[in-house]
Design a protein around this motif. Structure first.
Motif, PDB file in Angstrom:
ATOM      1  N   TYR A   1     102.578  89.851 -83.563  1.00 31.29           N
ATOM      2  CA  TYR A   1     101.312  90.050 -84.286  1.00 31.29           C
ATOM      3  C   TYR A   1     101.038  88.849 -85.198  1.00 31.29           C
ATOM      4  CZ  TYR A   1     101.486  95.029 -82.926  1.00 31.29           C
ATOM      5  OH  TYR A   1     101.540  96.209 -82.229  1.00 31.29           O
ATOM      6  N   LEU A   2     102.065  88.424 -85.908  1.00 29.49           N
ATOM      7  CA  LEU A   2     101.899  87.293 -86.834  1.00 29.49           C
ATOM      8  C   LEU A   2     101.411  86.057 -86.080  1.00 29.49           C
ATOM      9  CD1 LEU A   2     104.010  86.314 -89.845  1.00 29.49           C
ATOM     10  CD2 LEU A   2     103.778  84.614 -88.064  1.00 29.49           C
ATOM     11  N   LYS A   3     102.012  85.804 -84.914  1.00 29.33           N
ATOM     12  CA  LYS A   3     101.596  84.623 -84.143  1.00 29.33           C
ATOM     13  C   LYS A   3     100.168  84.778 -83.627  1.00 29.33           C
ATOM     14  CE  LYS A   3     105.214  84.369 -81.395  1.00 29.33           C
ATOM     15  NZ  LYS A   3     106.123  83.893 -80.328  1.00 29.33           N
ATOM     16  N   SER A   4      99.808  85.995 -83.205  1.00 27.72           N
ATOM     17  CA  SER A   4      98.447  86.139 -82.666  1.00 27.72           C
ATOM     18  C   SER A   4      97.405  85.984 -83.777  1.00 27.72           C
ATOM     19  CB  SER A   4      98.274  87.447 -81.896  1.00 27.72           C
ATOM     20  OG  SER A   4      98.557  88.542 -82.710  1.00 27.72           O
ATOM     21  N   ILE A   5      97.746  86.366 -84.991  1.00 26.01           N
ATOM     22  CA  ILE A   5      96.817  86.151 -86.107  1.00 26.01           C
ATOM     23  C   ILE A   5      96.711  84.653 -86.401  1.00 26.01           C
ATOM     24  CG2 ILE A   5      96.407  86.601 -88.558  1.00 26.01           C
ATOM     25  CD1 ILE A   5      98.144  89.241 -88.021  1.00 26.01           C
ATOM     26  N   CYS A   6      97.839  83.951 -86.375  1.00 25.61           N
ATOM     27  CA  CYS A   6      97.820  82.513 -86.663  1.00 25.61           C
ATOM     28  C   CYS A   6      97.084  81.717 -85.583  1.00 25.61           C
ATOM     29  CB  CYS A   6      99.245  81.980 -86.845  1.00 25.61           C
ATOM     30  SG  CYS A   6      99.996  82.571 -88.369  1.00 25.61           S
ATOM     31  N   ARG A   7      97.059  82.238 -84.365  1.00 24.79           N
ATOM     32  CA  ARG A   7      96.307  81.546 -83.308  1.00 24.79           C
ATOM     33  C   ARG A   7      94.807  81.521 -83.613  1.00 24.79           C
ATOM     34  NH1 ARG A   7     100.450  83.370 -79.610  1.00 24.79           N
ATOM     35  NH2 ARG A   7      99.453  85.393 -79.348  1.00 24.79           N
ATOM     36  N   LEU A   8      94.349  82.372 -84.528  1.00 22.28           N
ATOM     37  CA  LEU A   8      92.938  82.340 -84.944  1.00 22.28           C
ATOM     38  C   LEU A   8      92.674  81.190 -85.911  1.00 22.28           C
ATOM     39  CD1 LEU A   8      92.518  86.180 -85.622  1.00 22.28           C
ATOM     40  CD2 LEU A   8      91.920  84.938 -83.530  1.00 22.28           C
ATOM     41  N   LYS A   9      93.724  80.436 -86.242  1.00 24.60           N
ATOM     42  CA  LYS A   9      93.631  79.303 -87.202  1.00 24.60           C
ATOM     43  C   LYS A   9      93.221  79.834 -88.577  1.00 24.60           C
ATOM     44  CE  LYS A   9      94.537  76.371 -83.857  1.00 24.60           C
ATOM     45  NZ  LYS A   9      95.891  76.015 -83.580  1.00 24.60           N
ATOM     46  N   SER A  10      92.314  79.110 -89.272  1.00 23.30           N
ATOM     47  CA  SER A  10      92.045  79.544 -90.647  1.00 23.30           C
ATOM     48  C   SER A  10      91.173  80.794 -90.638  1.00 23.30           C
ATOM     49  CB  SER A  10      91.412  78.416 -91.453  1.00 23.30           C
ATOM     50  OG  SER A  10      90.149  78.120 -90.937  1.00 23.30           O
ATOM     51  N   ARG A  11      91.431  81.663 -91.614  1.00 16.61           N
ATOM     52  CA  ARG A  11      90.685  82.937 -91.733  1.00 16.61           C
ATOM     53  C   ARG A  11      90.057  83.018 -93.123  1.00 16.61           C
ATOM     54  NH1 ARG A  11      95.689  82.585 -90.077  1.00 16.61           N
ATOM     55  NH2 ARG A  11      96.486  84.209 -91.454  1.00 16.61           N
ATOM     56  N   ILE A  12      89.299  81.987 -93.449  1.00 16.70           N
ATOM     57  CA  ILE A  12      88.628  81.928 -94.749  1.00 16.70           C
ATOM     58  C   ILE A  12      87.551  83.022 -94.790  1.00 16.70           C
ATOM     59  CG2 ILE A  12      87.302  80.414 -96.289  1.00 16.70           C
ATOM     60  CD1 ILE A  12      88.454  78.036 -94.601  1.00 16.70           C
ATOM     61  N   SER A  13      87.343  83.607 -95.963  1.00 14.11           N
ATOM     62  CA  SER A  13      86.316  84.644 -96.116  1.00 14.11           C
ATOM     63  C   SER A  13      84.995  84.156 -95.529  1.00 14.11           C
ATOM     64  CB  SER A  13      86.117  84.968 -97.597  1.00 14.11           C
ATOM     65  OG  SER A  13      87.313  85.451 -98.145  1.00 14.11           O
ATOM     66  N   GLY A  14      84.367  84.978 -94.706  1.00 18.75           N
ATOM     67  CA  GLY A  14      83.060  84.657 -94.141  1.00 18.75           C
ATOM     68  C   GLY A  14      83.088  83.727 -92.934  1.00 18.75           C
ATOM     69  N   SER A  15      84.283  83.297 -92.491  1.00 18.39           N
ATOM     70  CA  SER A  15      84.378  82.324 -91.390  1.00 18.39           C
ATOM     71  C   SER A  15      84.476  83.028 -90.036  1.00 18.39           C
ATOM     72  CB  SER A  15      85.617  81.453 -91.594  1.00 18.39           C
ATOM     73  OG  SER A  15      86.784  82.240 -91.366  1.00 18.39           O
ATOM     74  N   PRO A  16      84.252  82.285 -88.938  1.00 18.34           N
ATOM     75  CA  PRO A  16      84.438  82.882 -87.596  1.00 18.34           C
ATOM     76  C   PRO A  16      85.883  83.354 -87.380  1.00 18.34           C
ATOM     77  CG  PRO A  16      83.282  80.769 -87.439  1.00 18.34           C
ATOM     78  CD  PRO A  16      83.728  80.906 -88.866  1.00 18.34           C
ATOM     79  N   GLY A  17      86.858  82.640 -87.916  1.00 19.31           N
ATOM     80  CA  GLY A  17      88.257  83.066 -87.782  1.00 19.31           C
ATOM     81  C   GLY A  17      88.473  84.423 -88.433  1.00 19.31           C
ATOM     82  N   MET A  18      87.832  84.620 -89.577  1.00 14.86           N
ATOM     83  CA  MET A  18      87.933  85.912 -90.258  1.00 14.86           C
ATOM     84  C   MET A  18      87.279  87.013 -89.420  1.00 14.86           C
ATOM     85  SD  MET A  18      88.753  88.032 -92.424  1.00 14.86           S
ATOM     86  CE  MET A  18      89.275  87.781 -94.103  1.00 14.86           C
TER      87      MET A  18
END
Ligand SMILES: [Zn+2]
Length: 313
Positions: A44-61
């Protein structure tokens, strides 16, 4: 004395009976001890990190929100979004914020809040070489999410103490921070203020926050603000660790940390403990990546928490 044919006749009489029992009895419930799966939490941790940055309001988020809600809906938990706008710290334009609330046993009026932040800070400001580089927050961000995702897999096997309901809360905007004086804890402040002011028919008895719990070299000390605001809860968690033999929970106070547990304690008045391993060399650098994290560490925290949930005071 038995003769051969008598034994055969006896066998004919008694054998079909247990065979029928075996065939007709409903399959026994497997006696499963709820176990937190280290390998799965690391995936799970790796699959979340594959989204790259997860800044508030960003596509990664946004991608992460989809991943989290699909995961918990599959597990038949109730998933809700608590949305609000916060001004962007650099230009004041509104940023859509979403706290995610995943509820287990939503009808229970006495509840336990298990929380983490799920945004990542915009830049790795402590990285000497690349302070504007890519920050993916494997430990500072993804570890709390991965931990709660794996805990979700065992929730239905737990006999939770006192029949408490449980909410997993994913806070947005913990560190939408570009400059030192930008405000922290946007999501948890909003959540705490709503809890304080909105009418409700339930109460959070305890809160536990998980932050940076996947360090390969795990060492979790009692955090000083947790001891100040929630001493009984904090001690009960370290006692649980002792019961299940997890030595990485060290029953001594070490750091005083400002984190999402402050609004919960100070505004919402929910006694909340921060479980955080602050000795993490990759903190706020480009090196906060899965390589320095471990599923075994998350599983240690999981073992403590599962015991605590089943024996909560
Ligand atoms: Zn951080």
């Amino acid at each position: 004395m038995w003769r051969g044919w008598q034994i055969v006749r006896l066998l004919i009489l008694i054998v079909p009976f247990p065979l029928c029992l075996l065939a007709c009895a409903p399959a026994a419930e497997p006696v499963t001890k709820p176990e937190f799966d280290a390998g799965r939490s690391y995936e799970y941790l790796k699959s979340i990190c594959r989204l790259k940055s997860r800044i508030s309001g960003s596509p990664g988020m946004a991608a992460q929100q989809k991943l989290i809600s699909e995961h918990f809906r599959k597990l038949k938990a109730q998933v809700q979004f608590q949305s609000f706008d916060a001004p962007h710290p650099l230009n004041g334009t509104p940023v859509r914020m979403n706290n995610m609330i995943v509820s287990w046993y939503p009808k229970a009026k006495k509840r336990i809040l298990l929380a983490c932040h799920y945004d990542t800070r915009p830049f790795p400001d402590r990285d000497r070489r690349q302070p504007q580089g890519l920050f993916i927050g494997a430990n500072d961000g993804a570890s709390g999410v991965a931990f709660l995702m794996e805990l979700g897999n065992v929730m239905h096997n737990l006999k939770i103490s006192q029949d408490y309901g449980v909410d997993f809360v994913f806070f947005d905007g913990e560190e939408l921070v570009y400059r030192e004086n930008d405000p922290y804890f946007l999501g948890s402040k909003y959540f705490a203020n709503q809890y304080k002011t909105e009418p409700r028919d339930y109460e959070y008895v305890y809160g536990i926050l998980f932050d940076m719990i996947a360090d390969k070299n795990l060492a979790i000390y009692m955090e000083k603000n947790s001891l100040k605001y929630a001493p009984q809860l904090t001690r009960s968690i370290w006692e649980a660790a002792q019961r299940v033999g997890i030595k990485q929970f060290i029953p001594q106070a070490k750091f005083e940390i400002r984190d999402d547990h402050l609004p919960l304690n100070e505004i919402a008045r929910i006694p909340t403990c921060d479980i955080i391993d602050f000795d993490y060399p990759a903190w706020h650098t480009t090196r906060d990546i899965p390589r320095y994290c471990s599923g075994a560490s998350m599983a240690k925290v999981g073992k403590v928490l599962i015991y605590w949930l089943q024996n909560a005071p």
